[in-house]
Design an enzyme around this catalytic site. Structure first.
Site, short mmCIF file in Angstrom:
data_model
loop_
_atom_site.label_atom_id
_atom_site.label_comp_id
_atom_site.label_asym_id
_atom_site.label_seq_id
_atom_site.Cartn_x
_atom_site.Cartn_y
_atom_site.Cartn_z
N ASP A 172 28.10 69.95 -1.32
CA ASP A 172 26.85 69.92 -2.07
C ASP A 172 25.75 70.42 -1.13
OD1 ASP A 172 24.56 69.29 -3.49
OD2 ASP A 172 24.84 67.11 -3.36
N GLU A 204 16.11 70.40 -1.11
CA GLU A 204 16.41 69.91 -2.46
C GLU A 204 16.63 68.41 -2.46
OE1 GLU A 204 19.00 68.81 -5.92
OE2 GLU A 204 19.41 68.64 -3.77
N ASP A 227 24.44 74.28 -8.83
CA ASP A 227 24.54 73.07 -8.01
C ASP A 227 25.89 72.41 -8.29
OD1 ASP A 227 23.87 70.86 -6.37
OD2 ASP A 227 21.79 70.95 -7.01
#
Length: 335
Positions: A172, A204, A227
């Site tokens: 991620d 982010e 994402d």
């Protein structure tokens, strides 16, 4: 694309939010082979393809550079390192995790824990302020290498598992970056009816800060946030998760453009690309939330890669989902 090679390259680089320089520099090099122009602006990496005109839509592809981790806050008298969290972490998993501290030089460490033999049955999940990292160094030596604000990342290199799966830290959203890089490779030499910006965005995990800056600078007509999302694991609620190996999840939400969601779904169906719906009743928790309200508003969608064990040192994805995500992006941009 050699998926394993690319993921190993991207995930080997530490880049907790606010300390992504090393990842950004590598991302810039990777984009230079497929983009007409690449720049680093306020920590974001921006690549541009095509000469922008009013006759063609300008599409932004985004994946974030940063990862969850820690910042050094203090060094105790007995040589343990205290930290604060960067992003949301599951503190149940923190004791005994291996980490790397990024000071004047890199130091290996382990988050301290109480052995089961010494527990009294009253142990609890520690808060971040209770965590302490053991490097083996005394305080006097640590103070020559570490300072408050230095980053700490998980020491968990990418590993292959069975059935095309891989596990490691920072998938991620380094896997989102890989999917975009794959799409750019496939677009080489193609006649495009759009112009493209690629945004590998910073921070982010601490409020989509890089997305705000990047989207304002690019001012796109359409933005796609690439994402990760939740893949169902053992004991997870299937109504809140996608299926690992089921393809990318296309966002459907009141905060997203229905037009973009419909176009992405139609593209997946037309090109026989496996996909899954991701229905969200409000905000998406991704950079899309920033894109949709940039300037006068941007038509925004999400394409998310199913991932297990999010925000842990052992995130897990299936390569087939990653490849399908790249194919969906390619097909969407070619329509």
């Amino acid at each position: 694309m050699d998926w394993i090679k690319t993921l190993k390259l991207l995930t080997a680089l530490a880049g907790v939010s606010g300390r992504e320089t090393t990842v950004a520099e590598m991302a810039k090099k990777l984009l230079e082979s497929t983009c007409d122009q690449v720049e680093i602006y306020q920590g974001n990496v921006c690549g541009y393809i095509g000469h922008r005109t009013s006759s063609k839509p300008h599409i932004l592809l985004d994946a974030h550079l940063d990862q969850v981790g820690f910042f050094v806050t203090a060094i105790t008298e007995n040589g343990f390192v205290r930290v604060g969290n960067i992003g949301g972490l599951d503190y149940r998993l923190m004791p005994a995790q291996r980490v790397i501290l990024h000071g004047k030089e890199e130091i290996s460490g382990v988050i301290s824990c109480v052995p089961p033999h010494l527990q009294d049955g009253k142990e609890h999940v520690p808060s971040v302020t209770e965590l302490a990292i053991d490097t083996g160094y005394p305080k006097e030596m640590l103070e020559k290498i570490l300072s408050p604000g230095d980053a700490v990342s998980f020491d968990m290199p990418l590993q292959r598992l069975e059935n095309g799966c891989v596990t490691g830290a920072s998938l991620d959203d380094r896997c989102g970056m890989a999917a975009i890089l794959y799409a750019l490779e496939q677009l080489q030499g193609q006649d495009l009816s759009c112009t493209i910006s690629v945004l590998f965005s910073t921070q982010e995990e601490v409020g989509e800060r890089g997305a705000m800056i990047g989207a304002y600078r690019v001012n796109p007509d359409i933005a796609l946030a690439v994402d990760v999302t939740f893949a169902k694991g053992h004991g997870d609620d299937p109504t809140k998760c996608g299926k690992l190996g089921g393809g990318p999840m296309i966002g459907i939400s009141p905060s997203l453009s229905p037009e973009i969601s419909r176009d992405l779904i139609a593209t997946a169906k037309k090109n026989r690309i496996p996909w899954q719906p991701e229905v969200m009743s409000g905000m998406t928790g991704t950079n899309a939330d920033r894109f949709s309200v940039t300037r006068e508003g941007v038509l925004t969608g999400t394409v998310s890669i199913p991932l297990r064990y999010m925000h842990t040192p052992s995130e897990l994805i299936q390569i087939s989902d990653l490849e399908a995500t790249g194919k969906l992006l390619t097909a969407y941009l070619l329509q």
